[in-house]
Design an enzyme around this catalytic site. Structure first.
Site, short mmCIF file in Angstrom:
data_model
loop_
_atom_site.label_atom_id
_atom_site.label_comp_id
_atom_site.label_asym_id
_atom_site.label_seq_id
_atom_site.Cartn_x
_atom_site.Cartn_y
_atom_site.Cartn_z
N GLU A 10 -8.57 -4.09 5.70
CA GLU A 10 -7.28 -4.52 6.27
C GLU A 10 -6.60 -3.43 7.09
O GLU A 10 -5.81 -3.71 8.00
CB GLU A 10 -6.33 -5.00 5.17
CG GLU A 10 -5.82 -3.94 4.21
CD GLU A 10 -6.70 -3.72 2.99
OE1 GLU A 10 -6.17 -3.27 1.96
OE2 GLU A 10 -7.91 -4.01 3.07
N HIS A 56 -11.16 -0.60 2.33
CA HIS A 56 -10.01 -1.45 2.66
C HIS A 56 -10.08 -1.87 4.13
O HIS A 56 -9.51 -1.20 5.00
CB HIS A 56 -8.70 -0.70 2.40
CG HIS A 56 -8.37 -0.55 0.95
ND1 HIS A 56 -7.56 -1.43 0.27
CD2 HIS A 56 -8.78 0.37 0.03
CE1 HIS A 56 -7.46 -1.06 -1.00
NE2 HIS A 56 -8.19 0.03 -1.17
N CYS A 80 -11.90 -3.61 -2.61
CA CYS A 80 -11.72 -2.51 -3.55
C CYS A 80 -11.82 -3.02 -4.99
O CYS A 80 -12.91 -3.30 -5.47
CB CYS A 80 -10.40 -1.79 -3.28
SG CYS A 80 -10.30 -0.14 -4.04
#
Length: 539
Positions: free
Chosen positions: A512, A510, A383
């Protein structure tokens, strides 16, 4: 009939109610049941999206674009489910919807009160989670601690649920604390007794107690707690401090928690026993990693552990795949300068720059990214990290010295990162970002495509307001930057990479948020593989 499990906490906060809820959810899921996880947060914010990370920690994002409590990340990673807007409810959302209905005249001129209107709305959110997910079991965690003023409407609502859906369909699990007094060398049960007494005073009799303690709780103390709380001693479970989160559901299974739950709720589970073989292998791997890999995380909120919890978890997930312990060193971006960057990064095997908002620390991020690029240190940007990697490339490779992000410098001549077109007239801050799951087309022959095992299209979660300025695409490509992931309409740059580097990849999304202990997300898998120099070692 859907079954409902409500997880409450007493004595102190941060006991691990979310881990308890997740562990029960994992055991039930591994018995073949469909489980829906839900978190009620007592704060009046609509969601945590506008909250300072130092106040709340990480903001987790679901597929449908809900900005949610970080506990949803624990649910997704530990239970391996996908959460949604039905999974996170705040007091703010409850009051917002109640007031909207009042304005529409839905209450026909009646006086709007906490009971029944607010409590009915809370119950409606629980029931809606069950209906929209067609689930066998809804596990709802009630944020805060029994006795908190803010939690009172939620406690009243879940009390009423037992009567409305039937006592055979509701179970109350209360997580409490048994402190160990080192001076006296003994555990104390009084806080637990008082916590349960407070819970019973509002009409909720817990059906199971989870005793959080740093020391094993002796049987005679469990018997005493049972006597004072009216909870059968067989339904009093201990939850000791554990070296690994993987230990918790395994400990619960050893104590028969899942069997007690299905017995109490009269659930006929498809599997008589939860299959935890893979979980045990993960637990063994996590405790016995052969190698070590040092990763440096340069961020804005490094002082708070929870600010990057999904990122650090995703790094560890990838580490398990390579049989390597990931040692994460966090450095405040503001502390990095041209003078000290070499010293700060001299021992690192990989650099990761995660997301964030605002201008603080941007120069330090850019400086660290430049050092990683010039010294071929594996780099992963997420990001804001992707945006700063683009600015760094523009300044130091394209020699656009005034290159910047419009977020940092709105009137910048070379705004490499610009405000998205649909954001220009946006006046509100909360809930207006580009949020949720979006597709990206991956370019053949790139490291990114390799990270995702050759997939042509991926779906990843986003949370941003700015994007790469497309007028610079051609110049970047000529200088050696590859746009390895693009939105299907060819408008939004999702991933950039420098293909001839060991690993230099940065994503606007993102990654994750979709990582799992047994299935590390693609970019993290590629990043740790490059940083460690190891081969995949499946467990």
């Amino acid at each position: 009939m859907t079954k409902y499990i409500f997880v409450t906490g007493g004595v102190v906060s941060s006991l691990g109610k979310g881990i308890t809820a997740s562990s029960i959810g994992r055991l039930l899921k591994n018995r073949g049941l469909k489980v829906t996880m839900q978190k009620f947060d007592p704060y009046i914010n609509i969601d945590p999206g506008t909250m300072n990370p130092y106040q709340h920690g990480e903001v987790f994002v679901t597929d449908d674009g809900t900005e949610a409590d970080l506990d949803l990340g624990h649910y997704e990673r530990l239970v391996d489910v996908r959460t949604s807007k039905y999974s996170n409810v705040t007091t703010g959302k409850i009051y917002q919807e109640v007031l909207q209905r009042e304005r529409r005249g839905d209450y026909h001129g009646g006086t709007v009160q906490v009971i029944p209107h607010v409590t009915n709305m809370i119950k409606e959110k629980v029931m809606r989670a069950a209906q929209m997910t067609d689930t066998d079991v809804v596990i709802s965690e009630i944020g805060g601690t029994v006795g908190d003023m803010e939690s009172t409407p939620f406690m009243e609502a879940i009390r009423q649920m037992r009567r409305e859906v039937g006592s055979e369909n509701v179970m109350y699990v209360h997580v409490t604390f048994v402190p160990y007094l080192r001076a006296a060398k003994e555990l104390k049960s009084k806080p637990t007794q008082q916590s349960v007494s407070m819970l019973r005073s509002i009409g909720i009799q817990p059906n199971m107690l989870v005793l959080r303690s740093e020391m094993p709780v002796p049987q005679e103390m469990k018997d005493k707690i049972s006597t004072f709380t009216d909870v059968p001693v067989d339904y009093i479970v201990e939850s000791l401090d554990a070296p690994s989160l993987f230990d918790v559901p395994l400990s619960y299974q050893e104590q028969g928690v899942d069997q007690k739950v299905v017995d109490f709720l009269h659930i006929d589970s498809p599997k008589p026993v939860a299959d935890m073989d893979e979980w045990r292998r993960m637990d063994e791997r996590a405790k016995n990693l052969k190698y070590k890999t040092k990763i440096t995380l340069v961020g804005k909120y490094v002082e708070l552990e929870d600010a990057y919890i999904s990122v650090t978890d995703a790094l560890h997930h990838a580490g398990y795949l390579y049989n390597s312990k990931i040692e994460v060193e966090k450095i405040q971006a503001e502390d990095i300068t041209e003078d000290n960057v070499a010293e700060l990064l001299k021992d690192t095997q990989g650099l990761i720059v995660p997301g964030g908002f605002g201008t603080r620390g941007l120069d330090g991020m850019i400086t660290s990214i430049k050092y990683a690029r010039e010294h071929d240190i594996p780099f992963l940007g997420i990001c804001l990290g992707m945006q700063m990697a683009s600015v760094e490339f523009a300044r130091n490779v394209l020699h656009l010295e005034d290159a910047n992000s419009a977020e940092a410098e709105p009137n910048c001549k070379n705004n490499i990162i610009d405000l998205m077109a649909d954001q220009r007239d946006q006046e509100k801050i909360g809930g207006t970002l580009r949020l949720g799951l979006y597709p990206a087309m991956l370019k053949a022959g790139t490291k990114t495509r390799e990270c995702y095992d050759g997939q042509e299209v991926i779906q990843e979660r986003h949370r941003h307001r700015y994007e790469f300025n497309n007028k610079y695409r051609e110049d970047f490509e000529k200088a050696g930057m590859t746009f390895s992931g693009i939105s299907p309409d060819n408008h939004l740059v999702e991933i950039v990479e420098i293909t001839d580097k060991k690993f230099f990849v940065a994503a606007q999304y993102h990654p994750e948020f979709l990582s799992r202990p047994n299935r590390p997300e693609g970019l993290f898998k590629g990043f740790i593989g490059a940083a460690s120099g190891l081969q995949v070692d499946k467990f």
